[in-house]
Design a protein around this motif. Structure first.
Motif, PDB file in Angstrom:
ATOM      1  N   ALA A 106       0.985  -1.225   0.014  1.00  0.00           N
ATOM      2  CA  ALA A 106      -0.467   0.163   0.396  1.00  0.00           C
ATOM      3  C   ALA A 106       0.715   1.408   0.149  1.00  0.00           C
ATOM      4  O   ALA A 106       0.391   1.993  -0.521  1.00  0.00           O
ATOM      5  CB  ALA A 106      -1.147  -0.539   1.378  1.00  0.00           C
ATOM      6  N   ALA A 116      -2.130   5.509   3.116  1.00  0.00           N
ATOM      7  CA  ALA A 116      -1.639   4.047   2.762  1.00  0.00           C
ATOM      8  C   ALA A 116      -2.371   3.029   3.805  1.00  0.00           C
ATOM      9  O   ALA A 116      -2.636   2.080   3.607  1.00  0.00           O
ATOM     10  CB  ALA A 116      -0.101   3.680   2.317  1.00  0.00           C
ATOM     11  N   ARG A 164      -5.876   1.905   2.920  1.00  0.00           N
ATOM     12  CA  ARG A 164      -5.827   1.221   2.300  1.00  0.00           C
ATOM     13  C   ARG A 164      -5.301  -0.131   1.994  1.00  0.00           C
ATOM     14  O   ARG A 164      -5.911  -0.821   2.241  1.00  0.00           O
ATOM     15  CB  ARG A 164      -4.614   2.012   0.874  1.00  0.00           C
ATOM     16  CG  ARG A 164      -4.839   0.626  -0.842  1.00  0.00           C
ATOM     17  CD  ARG A 164      -3.942   1.123  -1.518  1.00  0.00           C
ATOM     18  NE  ARG A 164      -3.682   2.434  -2.139  1.00  0.00           N
ATOM     19  CZ  ARG A 164      -4.117   2.028  -3.583  1.00  0.00           C
ATOM     20  NH1 ARG A 164      -3.970   1.075  -4.214  1.00  0.00           N
ATOM     21  NH2 ARG A 164      -4.139   3.139  -4.621  1.00  0.00           N
ATOM     22  N   ALA A 165      -4.281  -0.432   3.382  1.00  0.00           N
ATOM     23  CA  ALA A 165      -4.279  -1.716   3.678  1.00  0.00           C
ATOM     24  C   ALA A 165      -4.966  -2.504   4.110  1.00  0.00           C
ATOM     25  O   ALA A 165      -5.115  -3.359   4.978  1.00  0.00           O
ATOM     26  CB  ALA A 165      -2.762  -1.482   4.038  1.00  0.00           C
ATOM     27  N   THR A 204      -7.794  -3.660   1.929  1.00  0.00           N
ATOM     28  CA  THR A 204      -6.836  -4.755   1.351  1.00  0.00           C
ATOM     29  C   THR A 204      -6.715  -5.965   2.758  1.00  0.00           C
ATOM     30  O   THR A 204      -7.502  -6.785   1.785  1.00  0.00           O
ATOM     31  CB  THR A 204      -5.824  -4.438   1.116  1.00  0.00           C
ATOM     32  OG1 THR A 204      -5.347  -3.850   0.659  1.00  0.00           O
ATOM     33  CG2 THR A 204      -5.179  -5.515   0.125  1.00  0.00           C
TER      34      THR A 204
END
Lengths: 169, 712
Positions: free
Chosen positions: A101, A156, A159-160, A163
């Motif tokens: 990410a 980031a 986003r991680a 995910t």
């Protein structure tokens, strides 16, 4: 007074002979050649040297080697090996979703703070897989980024988190 | 064919093989004299090389700069790397591509215009004949000078430039690869630490280091004048020995520093040389609305997140240095001068360090490592500064003062503009002055004098006066620099150098004049601008931030807590244009809640890279403006830890929005320093918009805010 101390680092047992008062960071970097843990302030207040000790984020610059005796240490080099992702990055070790990410968001400039921040974020996501932005900011407040990439780093980590949520869900 | 004059950096390093090597295995090695300091320049240069050579970006291998082989491009600084280094590399690559086209034409017996290149393979149109760079590399001789005859691509031919390609360095940085000089591991390497004096002028009165020599792991104790250091087998042993060594030294100190809380008074009191930077018209003092105000900034620290580090090896008269210097060639000169050896006995290689925003301790660490390595011949010594020394001993961005006077007439024209600036020279980098500009050189038993500093170098704008001459069209103006000698506090260049305070002053003062005359501040700016690119960024920032749709922006529409303000500049009046709108919440403290910026840096090589630089510049400036000032008592620098020198944290960082006005047909302009001045002014203007209070001395602390509220 040197002693031989046995550590579990990134899943492998490693014996180290050093003064037990030695800051853990020097053992990781110089004895075990794990250079990804960065030295920042030496006082545990900038976050650069963050590693996981039994899954919790700690600052390895002011944690003595003796405190890691018999415990499990995870450094940035061992993070991707947690089996959460088989993706490879830059032809190197398997990347943790956080590492991927950070690349996807191009979150970083000089990069010196990044491994510590990734480890801090990994500790947070273990405890709280879907943190709010305020929770991320609060958890990471010990980490300094002089280049000012905070906005991208926050993106980031979000986003991680998404995910990893999708993979486990 | 006509030949264009070569870009200056290529004219100084003409040999093409100094820049590019086409390997037979399909890898393209590119050498640059510019170094990565976190700004992403190496990736941007790789993108330029891939574009001009017509090869895939992933084939490019950027070779770290060293004094042996890389082109000598002086210093990586001043937001000039894309302009200068990029321009030179672009031309060099265009010539290399042309050389390979010529070779392919010979081999295929084809005309040049029958050929096209795709990822290093040269195809002949309307046939299946081809030749690759890798096949041809043996017969293409790049050991020749650039001649300017091959032209780089036109804007309409670009395929890679302008695309947000990922940075080359980031995967290694997030996986923890050993990319920094701190991570070097050489056979037989020992660890070094230096013990600095407690203050700039401290004299070593007594020292006995004999008991240190018997401490565990200690291999050498070094004393040369007041330069003290240790070398040990293990890093923690070096740290312990350095701490013990510090207790072996008795120092005599003098109270020779100024009052940190009265820096403007101190700067005005220094002897100075007056330099008129601009004078035109006859300033009119009889306009309707006259305003005067003074603005200042304190000493600012680079405050690198990681301490300076270098590795050196001294063996049989040859010296090797690995360091994070932005100026490997000039640093080599000063190391040679300090040691009294020929420069060609020294090789300096660049390895990345923690983020760098100007002249920090990188070069000092290089000499420190050499001085320690001399004591253990043949062993590489890895020298790392302490965090405390990094904060207290690195050069600081100098304190500065600007006094403004202006008058607006009833028609809303600025008829008088006076800008008076007090500053010492900002440049103290190595290799430029008679005496070495390296900290340890001044502390040796046979010490070199600390050089006076330089304000101006050929080919670059003088440092303290950057942005002092306004970009606005004023009929009557006078801009004056009071050039001060070197200050008693160690200073050097810091991101945006003089442009930071000059722009802060100009852009705050535009708002002050506008408020005095009852004019909307952005309108007052637009009324005095004729540069279309300047107008475009201001209008873009005003639109995107929502400032344009607000009914009032003159201080009278404030709701008591939230405000918006704008700042604008074209950095050094020749680099990127930037307009910034800040939104703040102000009460007894200030919180920056959002920053919107519009920039025009000509041809954008990589929009993501530009945005990253601008975002970082915004956040760093918010930190400077709200929090940062170097503290000292009358004897010692007391800024030594993050507690003494807080910087902006995750919980305080505003969301930032950057829009880029791309101009592919215009030259690329440096962007790294473009937003600092505009951000600072935008915040101060937003604070006034929110609560009607003007703070003119940075940083905008709670104390200053409360004092300003009391004054109103």
């Amino acid at each position: 007074m040197t002693q031989t101390i046995e550590l579990n680092v990134n899943g492998a047992r490693r014996a180290v002979t050093a003064d037990p008062a030695t800051p853990l960071i020097y053992v990781l970097r110089n004895d075990l050649k794990l250079k990804g843990t960065r030295f920042g302030c030496g006082a545990g207040v900038c976050g650069c040297c963050t590693v996981l000790l039994d899954g919790r984020g700690i600052q390895s610059c002011n944690t003595p080697l003796s405190a890691a005796d018999g415990r499990e240490v995870t450094t940035i080099e061992g993070l991707g090996g947690e089996g959460q992702s088989g993706e490879r990055m830059g032809g190197k070790a398997a990347a943790h979703p956080l590492q991927q990410a950070f690349v996807d968001e191009q979150a970083g400039q000089c990069g010196y703070c990044l491994t510590g921040i990734v480890m801090g974020a990994a500790a947070l996501l273990r405890r709280n897989p879907s943190p709010t932005e305020a929770e991320i900011r609060s958890e990471l407040d010990i980490h300094l980024c002089r280049c000012g990439a905070y906005d991208r780093i926050l993106r980031a980590i979000r986003r991680a988190s998404e995910t990893m949520g999708k993979r486990s869900g | 064919m006509t030949s264009e004059p070569l870009p200056p950096s290529l004219a100084r390093n003409r040999r093409l093989d100094r820049w590019v090597e086409i390997r037979t295995d399909g890898v393209v090695e590119v050498r640059t004299g510019k170094v990565e300091i976190g700004q992403g320049i190496v990736s941007a240069l790789a993108q330029i090389a891939a574009e001009e050579l017509d090869v895939d970006y992933t084939r490019i291998r950027m070779i770290p700069a060293d004094t042996g082989r890389s082109p000598n491009e002086g210093v990586t600084a001043g937001s000039r790397s894309t302009m200068d280094g990029g321009g030179a590399l672009r031309q060099a690559c265009a010539e290399v591509r042309d050389a390979f086209l010529q070779a392919a034409a010979r081999r295929l017996d084809a005309g040049i215009d029958e050929l096209f290149v795709r990822d290093g393979t040269i195809h002949r149109k309307a046939s299946n004949e081809s030749a690759t760079y890798w096949e041809l590399s043996a017969e293409v001789d790049l050991a020749r000078d650039a001649d300017g005859r091959a032209a780089p691509k036109r804007a309409d031919q670009l395929t890679l430039v302008g695309k947000p390609l990922p940075r080359l360095d980031l995967p290694d940085k997030v996986t923890g690869a050993g990319v920094y000089v701190h991570d070097l591991e050489l056979p037989g390497m020992l660890h070094g630490r230096v013990v600095r004096p407690p203050s700039y002028g401290a004299v070593l009165k007594a020292f006995d280091g004999t008991r240190i020599e018997t401490m565990p792991g200690v291999r050498a104790v070094v004393r040369d004048g007041r330069f003290l250091g240790v070398v040990a087998a293990r890093e923690e042993q070096a740290v312990a020995a350095a701490a013990a060594l510090a207790r072996c030294a008795a120092w005599q100190e003098a109270a020779d520093l100024p009052d940190v809380d009265a820096l403007p008074t101190f700067l005005r009191s220094r002897p100075s040389q007056v330099k008129v930077l601009s004078e035109k018209g006859v300033p009119q003092d009889k306009g309707a609305h006259a305003v005067s105000a003074s603005y200042s900034r304190p000493f600012l620290a680079h405050a690198s997140i990681g301490p300076a580090c270098a590795v050196a090896r001294v063996q049989a008269g040859a010296i090797e240095v690995w360091c994070q210097s932005q100026s490997i060639h000039p640093t080599r000169l000063d190391i040679a001068k300090t040691l009294g050896v020929a420069p060609d006995t020294i090789t300096v290689r660049h390895v990345q360090g923690a983020g760098c925003y100007g002249h920090n301790a990188a070069d000092d660490a290089a000499l420190d490592a050499v001085l320690l390595a001399r004591a253990v011949q043949g062993h590489p010594v890895r020298l790392q500064w302490s965090h405390e020394d990094e904060l207290a001993w690195s050069p600081f961005g100098p304190a500065m003062l600007v006094a403004m006077n202006g008058t607006v007439d009833d028609a809303g024209r600025i008829v008088n503009w006076r800008h008076e600036l007090w500053s010492n020279p900002h440049i103290a980098r190595p290799g430029l002055q008679e005496s070495p500009s390296l900290l340890a050189a001044w502390h040796l038993g046979q010490p070199f004098a600390q050089p006076p500093g330089i304000d101006s170098l050929p080919g670059i704008q003088p440092t303290s006066e950057r942005n002092a001459v306004p970009i606005y069209d004023f009929a009557n103006q006078r801009v004056v620099l009071n050039a001060l000698d070197r200050l008693p506090v160690r200073t050097g260049t810091l991101r945006a150098i003089g442009g930071f305070l000059n722009t802060f002053a100009i852009e705050c003062f535009m708002d002050e004049l506008a408020h005095a005359a009852g004019i909307e501040p952005v309108e007052l700016r637009l009324k005095h601008l004729s540069d279309a690119r300047a107008i475009a960024v201001i209008e873009a920032a005003r639109e995107r931030s929502g400032l344009a749709s607000r009914s009032r922006h003159d201080g009278s529409g404030r709701d008591g807590s939230r405000g918006m303000g704008l700042g604008f500049a074209r950095y050094s009046n020749e680099a990127a244009y930037a307009a910034v709108v800040a939104e703040v919440e102000a009460g007894e403290t200030i919180r920056v809640v959002r920053v919107v910026a519009a920039v025009d840096c000509g041809r954008t090589i990589n929009p993501n890279g530009v945005a990253n630089q601008v975002e970082g510049g915004i956040v760093q400036t918010v930190s400077w403006v709200l929090k940062e000032q170097v503290r000292f008592d009358r004897t010692r620098i007391t800024t030594r830890t993050w507690d003494d020198y807080p910087i902006l944290r995750f919980s305080e960082a505003p969301p930032v929005e950057v829009s880029i006005i791309d101009r592919p047909d215009q030259p690329s302009l440096g962007v790294g320093e473009a937003v600092a001045g505009p951000v600072a002014a935008a915040i101060a203007n937003a604070v006034f918009d929110a609560i009607g209070v003007r703070v003119r001395d940075l940083p905008l602390t709670r104390e200053r805010l409360l004092a300003a509220i009391d004054d109103t």
